[in-house]
Design a protein around this motif. Structure first.
Motif, mmCIF file in Angstrom:
data_model
loop_
_atom_site.group_PDB
_atom_site.id
_atom_site.type_symbol
_atom_site.label_atom_id
_atom_site.label_comp_id
_atom_site.label_asym_id
_atom_site.label_seq_id
_atom_site.Cartn_x
_atom_site.Cartn_y
_atom_site.Cartn_z
ATOM 1 N N GLU A 114 8.091 9.175 -7.499
ATOM 2 C CA GLU A 114 6.721 9.720 -8.685
ATOM 3 C C GLU A 114 6.973 8.799 -9.577
ATOM 4 O O GLU A 114 5.934 8.586 -10.103
ATOM 5 C CB GLU A 114 7.406 10.828 -9.596
ATOM 6 N N GLN A 115 7.623 7.954 -10.155
ATOM 7 C CA GLN A 115 8.065 6.443 -10.711
ATOM 8 C C GLN A 115 7.181 5.529 -10.192
ATOM 9 O O GLN A 115 7.177 4.492 -11.279
ATOM 10 C CB GLN A 115 8.979 5.994 -11.307
ATOM 11 N N GLU A 129 -11.045 4.141 -6.298
ATOM 12 C CA GLU A 129 -11.872 5.255 -7.593
ATOM 13 C C GLU A 129 -10.503 5.889 -8.136
ATOM 14 O O GLU A 129 -10.731 5.621 -9.564
ATOM 15 C CB GLU A 129 -12.410 6.429 -7.140
ATOM 16 N N LYS A 130 -9.628 6.346 -7.101
ATOM 17 C CA LYS A 130 -8.734 6.716 -8.148
ATOM 18 C C LYS A 130 -7.680 5.409 -8.421
ATOM 19 O O LYS A 130 -7.330 5.881 -10.045
ATOM 20 C CB LYS A 130 -7.462 7.106 -6.745
ATOM 21 N N ALA A 131 -7.301 4.486 -8.260
ATOM 22 C CA ALA A 131 -7.344 3.330 -8.646
ATOM 23 C C ALA A 131 -6.869 2.821 -9.884
ATOM 24 O O ALA A 131 -7.156 2.609 -10.737
ATOM 25 C CB ALA A 131 -7.056 2.247 -8.036
ATOM 26 N N ARG A 135 1.188 0.690 -11.625
ATOM 27 C CA ARG A 135 2.008 0.370 -10.899
ATOM 28 C C ARG A 135 1.094 2.190 -10.116
ATOM 29 O O ARG A 135 0.991 1.518 -8.439
ATOM 30 C CB ARG A 135 3.397 1.378 -10.823
ATOM 31 N N GLN A 136 0.567 2.801 -10.369
ATOM 32 C CA GLN A 136 -0.280 3.656 -9.560
ATOM 33 C C GLN A 136 -1.382 3.371 -8.631
ATOM 34 O O GLN A 136 -1.423 4.095 -7.845
ATOM 35 C CB GLN A 136 -0.122 5.570 -10.999
ATOM 36 N N ALA A 137 -2.294 2.630 -10.238
ATOM 37 C CA ALA A 137 -3.318 1.970 -9.443
ATOM 38 C C ALA A 137 -2.544 1.287 -8.262
ATOM 39 O O ALA A 137 -3.992 1.872 -7.234
ATOM 40 C CB ALA A 137 -3.732 1.439 -10.426
ATOM 41 N N ILE A 138 -2.032 0.312 -7.693
ATOM 42 C CA ILE A 138 -1.568 0.024 -7.097
ATOM 43 C C ILE A 138 -1.165 0.761 -5.791
ATOM 44 O O ILE A 138 -1.406 0.753 -4.850
ATOM 45 C CB ILE A 138 -0.948 -1.925 -6.723
ATOM 46 N N SER A 139 -0.211 1.642 -5.961
ATOM 47 C CA SER A 139 -0.340 2.049 -5.327
ATOM 48 C C SER A 139 -1.343 3.190 -4.975
ATOM 49 O O SER A 139 -1.059 3.781 -2.700
ATOM 50 C CB SER A 139 0.539 3.468 -5.893
ATOM 51 N N HIS A 140 -2.130 3.390 -5.537
ATOM 52 C CA HIS A 140 -4.082 4.453 -4.871
ATOM 53 C C HIS A 140 -4.201 3.280 -4.217
ATOM 54 O O HIS A 140 -5.103 3.735 -2.753
ATOM 55 C CB HIS A 140 -4.182 4.734 -6.432
ATOM 56 N N HIS A 156 2.911 10.945 -3.330
ATOM 57 C CA HIS A 156 2.706 10.763 -5.061
ATOM 58 C C HIS A 156 1.130 10.946 -5.759
ATOM 59 O O HIS A 156 -0.016 10.985 -6.299
ATOM 60 C CB HIS A 156 4.170 10.392 -5.614
ATOM 61 N N PHE A 157 0.876 9.603 -4.806
ATOM 62 C CA PHE A 157 -0.904 8.829 -5.300
ATOM 63 C C PHE A 157 -0.911 8.609 -3.687
ATOM 64 O O PHE A 157 -1.113 7.629 -3.045
ATOM 65 C CB PHE A 157 -0.060 7.122 -6.105
ATOM 66 N N PRO A 158 -2.107 9.915 -3.288
ATOM 67 C CA PRO A 158 -2.475 9.431 -1.935
ATOM 68 C C PRO A 158 -3.872 8.136 -1.937
ATOM 69 O O PRO A 158 -4.522 7.795 -2.590
ATOM 70 C CB PRO A 158 -3.512 10.364 -2.342
#
Length: 584
Positions: free
Chosen positions: A544-545, A403-405, A351-356, A393-395
């Motif tokens: 954050e989640q 790359e962050k993703a 989920r964080q990867a998609i957000s990034h 939270h996930f620029p």
């Protein structure tokens, strides 16, 4: 003058669950049924150069959708572009001012915002002196009580569910009709005298002054109630009365209520002598008629039809038209939703990867560009009234951060990327193919292959609202019934509002005891500014989640006729406030 082509605003559905759950539902978005300002934070300049607004004339409203179910029990908040508030006054109302000032709640029929007691589980209101219905009879507390009670009748369903959920006994009350043995009145609403009304709640509710703006709080004289036929000629408590209602609101004509007094109503200006609402029109025709502004159309507006990119491009080179565009901002967020019960979205890193990875600029371009949408990184809308607290939270920047993703994907064990499915509507608009394709292209840069699953509109809604069959990843949106944190956050993140047998909006099915406790604590705060600060902090904490990916907040742009004056657009409704408009 060349006619301009039209884009009709998308109206979100308003599902209603009879289950005893607070299911705050989106306000009618319609390119801004909840906040319009023109130019920035104010009204369009339409007619300002021709002197002060004056009484008289007829205001014409040109719409695509009908003003249906014109009964205070059945209306959802102030839907219909503020038309209902011309006929139905309530205990409180929104402040009729432009921009952020318009997000404040103010007294209407009541003398103040209500007096809370017993830890905000009891709210007491006193009616103003001199209030009258259209027939000259006095408005009493019993009329307000009856108006609330009839909204519980199954045959008058459609309004907001809060009263059913919050009033003691509301979950079993069936309204004042019928021949059964059940009670025909609610004991939790008391009227100790003709001027006083008391509401007893199951739990502390600091937002009750906001709730009291809803049309269910409009007074209804019991001896004039005609049940489902009441919408044909509801008894007015506002500055206008219904003199014609054809084909369930397709044609609605309002004329002055001679028993309304501005001495008891400092919010509604009521300049026109009459208001003629005409519906069933093609969106392109509406904007052409407004732009040309010939005859009666010079004194016309629309409450449900927006300008699109092509129209705005043409208007940009025409100063006369540009001055007649109202720009609106409503508390609304379009976002990507996750269902963590579906793999691989059970992994926070995915989920964080998609957000990034998400490129908001491409999404915004897909819905018409920056004049119609503003990028969002918070779930709460970017308005102070909601408690907006900036965070990211996930620029991802404007175009995503592949790359962050990829780093987040590697942590989840997907070094070589992964393939996922994005569910979307096949209908053009905010949840349609163009936005889905923009998301697909963004994620491809991070090694995430997105398969698109398009569903027809009704099937799509049923799918995303079904707690047992919610997709793992899909496009959706949310708007609040009033400008505060509770109706925006609670239906989406309060675990006790997960609905198994109806429309469910807690798509992530988050049921965190600590979060639920925070909802309870903030909900009981009667200091609305203090509550807003807490809502912002809770939004940041939940963010954050990575349970959602906020994409953008829509911006609404609408044209008015050349003789329309005093355009006031608040951040509560996002559309021109008819109660302030003048045409002379």
């Amino acid at each position: 003058m060349r006619p301009i082509r039209s884009v009709r605003a998308t109206r979100p559905s308003r599902p209603f669950s009879r289950r005893a759950t607070v299911t705050a539902v989106s306000l009618a978005l319609v390119g801004g049924l909840a906040a319009c300002s023109g130019p920035e934070g104010g009204g369009a300049k339409a007619g300002d150069g021709d002197g002060k607004p004056a009484e008289g004339g007829t205001l014409t409203v040109l719409n695509t959708g009908a003003q249906s179910d014109f009964d205070p029990a059945r209306l959802y908040t102030s839907g219909g572009g503020n038309v209902p508030s011309l006929v139905f006054r309530t205990l409180t109302t929104r402040n009729r001012a432009a921009g952020a000032e318009g997000t404040k709640v103010v007294p209407d029929l009541a003398t103040d915002l209500g007096t809370p007691s017993e830890n905000a589980t009891v709210w007491t209101y006193t009616l103003k002196d001199g209030l009258k219905f259209e027939d000259g009879s006095p408005i009493t507390s019993a009329d307000v009580k009856y108006g609330v009670e009839r909204s519980f009748a199954a045959e008058l369903s459609g309004g907001a569910p809060y009263l059913r959920d919050w009033l003691i006994g509301g979950d079993t009350f069936q309204g004042p009709y019928g021949s059964g043995k059940g009670k025909k009145t609610l004991d939790s609403i008391e009227t100790p005298d003709e001027k006083t009304i008391v509401f007893r709640l199951k739990k502390p509710v600091g937002d009750f002054p906001y709730l009291a703006t809803q049309t269910q709080f409009a007074p209804v004289p019991k001896d004039k109630d005609t049940g489902t036929a009441y919408e044909e000629h509801p008894v007015s408590s506002g500055p206008y009365k219904v003199v014609e209602n054809t084909n369930d609101g397709e044609r609605l004509r309002l004329e002055r209520n001679e028993h309304w007094s501005e001495e008891t109503d400092d919010q509604r200006k009521a300049y026109p002598d009459a208001i003629d609402v005409r519906s069933g029109l093609d969106a392109a025709v509406i904007n052409q008629r407004l732009s040309t502004s010939s005859g009666a159309d010079a004194a016309a507006i629309t409450t449900d039809t927006n300008l699109g990119p092509a129209e705005l491009a043409q208007i940009g080179s025409d100063e006369g038209l540009k001055d007649r565009v109202g720009i609106g901002h409503f508390g609304y967020t379009n976002y990507l939703a996750f269902n963590p019960k579906v793999k691989p979205f059970d992994q926070p890193e995915v989920r964080q990867a998609i957000s990034h990875a998400i490129g908001r600029s491409s999404v915004i371009n897909a819905v018409g560009g920056s004049s119609l949408a503003e990028p969002a990184t918070t779930f709460l809308p970017n308005q102070e009234a909601f408690g907006y607290t900036p965070y990211d939270h996930f620029p991802a920047g404007e175009n995503g951060d592949p790359e962050k993703a990829k780093e987040a994907l590697a942590k989840a064990g997907h070094e070589d990327g992964l393939t996922i499915t994005l569910t979307h509507s096949t209908e053009e608009g905010e949840m349609g193919p163009k936005v889905a394709a923009a998301v697909q292209q963004s994620l491809a840069k991070a090694g995430i292959t997105v398969k698109l699953q398009g569903l027809e509109g009704n099937a799509y809604n049923e799918k995303r609202w079904d707690a047992g069959d919610t997709p793992g990843f899909f496009l959706t949106r949310w708007g609040a019934d009033w400008p505060a944190g509770y109706p925006f956050l609670a239906p989406i993140f309060d675990g006790r509002q997960i609905v198994k047998d109806g429309a469910n909006f807690n798509h992530a099915q988050l049921n965190d005891p600590a979060v639920n406790e925070e909802f309870d604590e903030i909900s009981g705060i009667t200091d609305l500014d203090a509550a807003a600060e807490r809502w912002g902090a809770l939004d940041e904490k939940i963010g954050e989640q990575a349970l959602t990916v906020p994409l953008y907040h829509p911006v609404y742009q609408r044209l008015v006729g050349k003789d329309v004056k005093n355009v006031v657009i608040s951040d509560w409704t996002g559309v021109l406030d008819i109660s302030q408009v003048a045409v002379k």
